[in-house]
Motif scaffolding. Structure first.
Motif, mmCIF file in Angstrom:
data_model
loop_
_atom_site.group_PDB
_atom_site.id
_atom_site.type_symbol
_atom_site.label_atom_id
_atom_site.label_comp_id
_atom_site.label_asym_id
_atom_site.label_seq_id
_atom_site.Cartn_x
_atom_site.Cartn_y
_atom_site.Cartn_z
ATOM 1 N N ARG A 117 32.198 51.474 58.529
ATOM 2 C CA ARG A 117 30.983 52.152 58.101
ATOM 3 C C ARG A 117 29.963 51.156 57.543
ATOM 4 N N ALA A 118 30.446 50.196 56.754
ATOM 5 C CA ALA A 118 29.538 49.195 56.184
ATOM 6 C C ALA A 118 28.922 48.333 57.281
ATOM 7 N N ALA A 119 29.735 47.946 58.273
ATOM 8 C CA ALA A 119 29.214 47.132 59.379
ATOM 9 C C ALA A 119 28.167 47.891 60.168
ATOM 10 N N HIS A 120 28.375 49.189 60.302
ATOM 11 C CA HIS A 120 27.408 50.019 61.023
ATOM 12 C C HIS A 120 26.090 50.091 60.252
ATOM 13 N N LEU A 121 26.185 50.327 58.944
ATOM 14 C CA LEU A 121 24.972 50.420 58.126
ATOM 15 C C LEU A 121 24.231 49.090 58.074
ATOM 16 N N ALA A 122 24.983 47.980 58.110
ATOM 17 C CA ALA A 122 24.374 46.647 58.034
ATOM 18 C C ALA A 122 24.004 46.098 59.400
ATOM 19 N N GLU A 123 24.193 46.931 60.462
ATOM 20 C CA GLU A 123 23.868 46.531 61.834
ATOM 21 C C GLU A 123 24.559 45.230 62.216
ATOM 22 N N GLY A 124 25.828 45.096 61.770
ATOM 23 C CA GLY A 124 26.636 43.954 62.180
ATOM 24 C C GLY A 124 26.460 42.698 61.347
ATOM 25 N N ASP A 125 25.659 42.749 60.291
ATOM 26 C CA ASP A 125 25.435 41.574 59.438
ATOM 27 C C ASP A 125 26.528 41.533 58.369
ATOM 28 N N LEU A 126 27.348 40.447 58.381
ATOM 29 C CA LEU A 126 28.490 40.353 57.484
ATOM 30 C C LEU A 126 28.071 40.358 56.017
ATOM 31 N N ASP A 127 27.070 39.563 55.669
ATOM 32 C CA ASP A 127 26.646 39.475 54.268
ATOM 33 C C ASP A 127 26.149 40.828 53.757
ATOM 34 N N LYS A 128 25.332 41.519 54.574
ATOM 35 C CA LYS A 128 24.820 42.826 54.165
ATOM 36 C C LYS A 128 25.959 43.841 54.034
ATOM 37 N N ALA A 129 26.891 43.797 54.981
ATOM 38 C CA ALA A 129 28.023 44.724 54.939
ATOM 39 C C ALA A 129 28.855 44.504 53.692
ATOM 40 N N LEU A 130 29.085 43.246 53.353
ATOM 41 C CA LEU A 130 29.859 42.933 52.152
ATOM 42 C C LEU A 130 29.119 43.408 50.910
ATOM 43 N N LEU A 189 29.644 47.086 50.465
ATOM 44 C CA LEU A 189 30.977 47.398 49.948
ATOM 45 C C LEU A 189 31.119 47.015 48.480
ATOM 46 N N LEU A 190 30.546 45.877 48.084
ATOM 47 C CA LEU A 190 30.608 45.459 46.679
ATOM 48 C C LEU A 190 29.892 46.449 45.777
ATOM 49 N N ASP A 191 28.770 46.988 46.268
ATOM 50 C CA ASP A 191 28.017 47.972 45.486
ATOM 51 C C ASP A 191 28.807 49.262 45.288
ATOM 52 N N SER A 192 29.711 49.552 46.214
ATOM 53 C CA SER A 192 30.486 50.796 46.142
ATOM 54 C C SER A 192 31.768 50.639 45.335
ATOM 55 N N GLY A 193 32.028 49.411 44.820
ATOM 56 C CA GLY A 193 33.208 49.209 43.991
ATOM 57 C C GLY A 193 34.267 48.385 44.700
ATOM 58 N N PRO A 194 35.388 48.103 44.026
ATOM 59 C CA PRO A 194 36.458 47.277 44.600
ATOM 60 C C PRO A 194 37.154 48.000 45.737
ATOM 61 N N PRO A 195 37.835 47.256 46.623
ATOM 62 C CA PRO A 195 38.542 47.883 47.738
ATOM 63 C C PRO A 195 39.652 48.799 47.254
ATOM 64 N N VAL A 196 39.813 49.915 47.944
ATOM 65 C CA VAL A 196 40.851 50.884 47.608
ATOM 66 C C VAL A 196 41.866 50.908 48.734
ATOM 67 N N LEU A 197 43.093 50.503 48.423
ATOM 68 C CA LEU A 197 44.119 50.420 49.460
ATOM 69 C C LEU A 197 45.188 51.494 49.291
ATOM 70 N N SER A 198 45.119 52.228 48.189
ATOM 71 C CA SER A 198 46.182 53.170 47.876
ATOM 72 C C SER A 198 46.058 54.454 48.661
ATOM 73 N N SER A 199 47.164 55.224 48.671
ATOM 74 C CA SER A 199 47.142 56.577 49.217
ATOM 75 C C SER A 199 47.079 57.551 48.064
ATOM 76 N N ASP A 200 46.579 58.713 48.322
ATOM 77 C CA ASP A 200 46.462 59.731 47.292
ATOM 78 C C ASP A 200 47.840 60.348 47.080
ATOM 79 N N THR A 201 48.756 59.578 46.430
ATOM 80 C CA THR A 201 50.155 59.988 46.337
ATOM 81 C C THR A 201 50.325 61.274 45.552
ATOM 82 N N SER A 202 49.406 61.520 44.612
ATOM 83 C CA SER A 202 49.535 62.754 43.834
ATOM 84 C C SER A 202 49.352 63.970 44.720
ATOM 85 N N GLU A 203 48.675 63.799 45.809
ATOM 86 C CA GLU A 203 48.430 64.919 46.715
ATOM 87 C C GLU A 203 49.257 64.809 47.986
#
Length: 587
Positions: free
Chosen positions: A435-448, A451-465
């Motif tokens: 999604r970030a690459a799409h919004l940044a039209e393929g620009d790595l720096d813009k995409a990053l 993502l940085l503006d949206s917070g740290p990477p989330v790798l977990s699953s919603d285990t409570s659910e």
């Protein structure tokens, strides 16, 4: 068709002379015809319109009877709330092509009830009802969908038999689902394994389309292509069902977007062309409205005198076939409305265009000997006004441009894929990275940065659910509510596509029964990993199978809609010339 032309002329004349056939002396108190006055009127009009007395007399009596029946219908509607609706039945179900088929009904009943009555009375097993170009929804009432006293409805025979009915329903559902998958793809998947549709302008350059409109546009274009495929097979009833679905999705696109592409205008032509094939042109208001919409859209897309099209493509010869069909249908409608003069004017424009875009078989052969396809030869000759040498050069240049365009597209997608892989290595999910690459039209720096503006990477699953956060995010991205999305994933064992379809089937809101059924019982065990977390590769394979199925109906040549052989048009031109010749009394 000649009967409609005659009736229209007489109605126009009656209106002009302020003659009401349902009143004395033309109709008595017992609703019977005043024979002497009707005969005198027939003689006067036959002389005025240069027509046979017997033909005029018969047409006038038909108009009188219709007027009397309309008055009776109005009275029944006022007193008993029973509306009279005119049905345009399928051709093989009409007992008398000249007589109108009327049915009485209350307007507060469900459409399905009327469909059942029509099916029983006329021996039709599976039908759709079309009002003003819109398919009526069976589980809603007639009045809430615009049906009024004296409305005209087209009865479209969808299938014969329950098995074929189910097959067609499944086909429409699979078409919808396949193009929904395509509408969600942003071109970042592997181009060798993941089919992808991109919306382009008349230069072939990608258009920036808002996500919501892109989804509606791709669904519209998908149903349009399916309808066109059925039109080529002469399955006009099925084709019209798909074309009206396309029209519905186009209505969800913004007007600015529709001005950028000519797809909407072509769709309107195709719908009216189906009306013609089904002999349903008595739906004059809807047909006239659609042709006007097509003409307006062509004007917006191509410019006055097609100068914008000329600037973009360098020629207008290929698009001339669209105007030929537009003017031909307008001529036919004008004739049906009794306006022979306007019909002749429009037909003259059609014949002028036909002489310009009609093809010499010898020139076609010369180009095909050079190794070009018949489609390339047709389009090339029309683009170059029939010059064989220029057409050969033009086709060769077109081939080279397409090769270069495909290479640019592959490079663009490959670069975006590299950006996504880099972001995934930094800890972001591929969905977020995509999604970030799409919004940044393929620009790595813009995409990053996104993502940085949206917070740290989330790798977990919603285990409570018990639900994968990545899959939940996909459903949220499609616009569904969080609670319903969680429930749908639980009920489908974590299968995103099945969950999506479940939400679509329930309009995004799951019932209390489903919500309670999805809650895990205290003693029950959790689903096995295989059912909770189906592999990405199996989902991707299922998606691609469905996508490839619907893509079979899309011609790989983007100008297929311009590749008209004009055989049907030629037949209709000759038919119209015959009508107008007969109407003018020319021997």
């Amino acid at each position: 068709m000649a009967e409609l032309n005659l009736a229209a002329k007489l109605k126009n004349q009656l209106k002009q002379d302020k003659i009401h056939l349902w009143n004395p002396p033309y109709t008595d108190d017992q609703h019977q015809a005043g024979q002497q006055h009707m005969q005198e009127l027939a003689q006067r009009y036959s002389s005025l319109l240069a027509l046979q007395v017997a033909d005029v007399e018969g047409a006038l009596e038909s108009i009188r009877v219709q007027a009397v029946n309309r008055l009776k219908g109005n009275k029944r509607f006022r007193e008993l709330n029973m509306a009279t609706v005119e049905l345009l039945l399928p051709r093989d179900s009409r007992k008398d092509n000249k007589a109108k088929t009327l049915i009485e009904t209350r307007l507060d009943v469900l459409v399905q009830q009327l469909m059942d009555r029509i099916g029983e009375e006329f021996g039709l097993k599976s039908i759709k009802l079309i009002l003003n170009g819109k398919t009526l929804i069976p589980d809603q009432t007639l009045d809430t969908q615009g049906v009024k006293n004296h409305s005209k409805m087209m009865v479209l025979k969808v299938t014969d038999g329950e098995e074929e009915k189910n097959h067609q329903h499944e086909s429409i559902q699979r078409t919808q689902k396949g193009f929904q998958i395509l509408s969600e793809r942003d071109g970042s998947e592997d181009p060798d394994t993941s089919p992808f549709l991109e919306i382009a302008d008349q230069k072939g350059e990608p258009l920036k389309v808002p996500h919501s409109e892109k989804k509606a546009l791709i669904l519209a274009m998908g149903f349009h292509e399916k309808g066109r495929s059925l039109m080529k097979k002469k399955e006009f009833e099925k084709a019209l069902c798909h074309l009206l679905q396309a029209d519905h999705h186009f209505s969800q696109c913004g007007s600015a977007l529709l001005r950028s592409v000519d797809n909407f205008a072509v769709l309107q032509l195709d719908i009216v062309w189906c009306y013609r094939a089904l002999k349903a042109l008595t739906c004059l208001d809807d047909a006239r409205r659609r042709l006007q919409s097509a003409e307006d859209c062509f004007l917006q897309c191509y410019g006055q005198q097609q100068q914008r099209l000329l600037m973009i493509k360098g020629n207008t010869g290929r698009e001339d076939v669209l105007f030929l069909r537009l003017y031909l249908l307008q001529s036919l409608l004008s004739y049906i409305e009794g306006n022979d003069f306007l019909a002749k004017q429009q037909l003259d424009k059609v014949e002028s265009l036909y002489r310009r875009v009609g093809l010499d078989s010898e020139k076609m052969t010369q180009l095909m000997i050079l190794g070009f396809t018949d489609r390339e030869a047709r389009l090339g000759l029309r683009a170059c006004q029939g010059n064989v040498e220029e057409a050969a050069i033009y086709i060769s240049n077109q081939r080279q441009e397409k090769i270069e365009q495909r290479q640019r597209e592959r490079m663009k997608r490959s670069r975006r894929l590299e950006v996504i892989s880099t972001l995934a290595e930094l800890g972001y999910s591929r969905r977020d990275a995509s999604r970030a690459a799409h919004l940044a039209e393929g620009d790595l720096d813009k995409a990053l940065g996104i993502l940085l503006d949206s917070g740290p990477p989330v790798l977990s699953s919603d285990t409570s659910e018990g639900v994968s956060a990545d899959k939940l995010e996909q459903l949220l991205y499609l616009g569904f509510e969080r609670d319903s999305s969680r429930t749908a994933l639980r009920l489908t064992g974590g299968d995103v596509q099945s969950a999506t379809q479940l939400l679509i089937d329930h309009q995004g809101v799951l019932s209390a029964e489903l919500l309670s059924a999805s809650q895990p019982a205290g003693s029950s065990s959790s689903p096995s990993p295989s059912s909770e977390e189906p592999s990405t590769s199996s989902i991707s394979a299922e998606d691609n199978e469905l996508v490839n199925e619907v893509l079979e109906d899309i011609c790989p040549h983007e100008e297929d809609y311009l590749d008209l052989t004009l055989e049907e048009e030629s037949e209709l031109i000759n038919t119209m010339k015959g009508y107008l010749k007969s109407a003018s009394g020319t021997p």
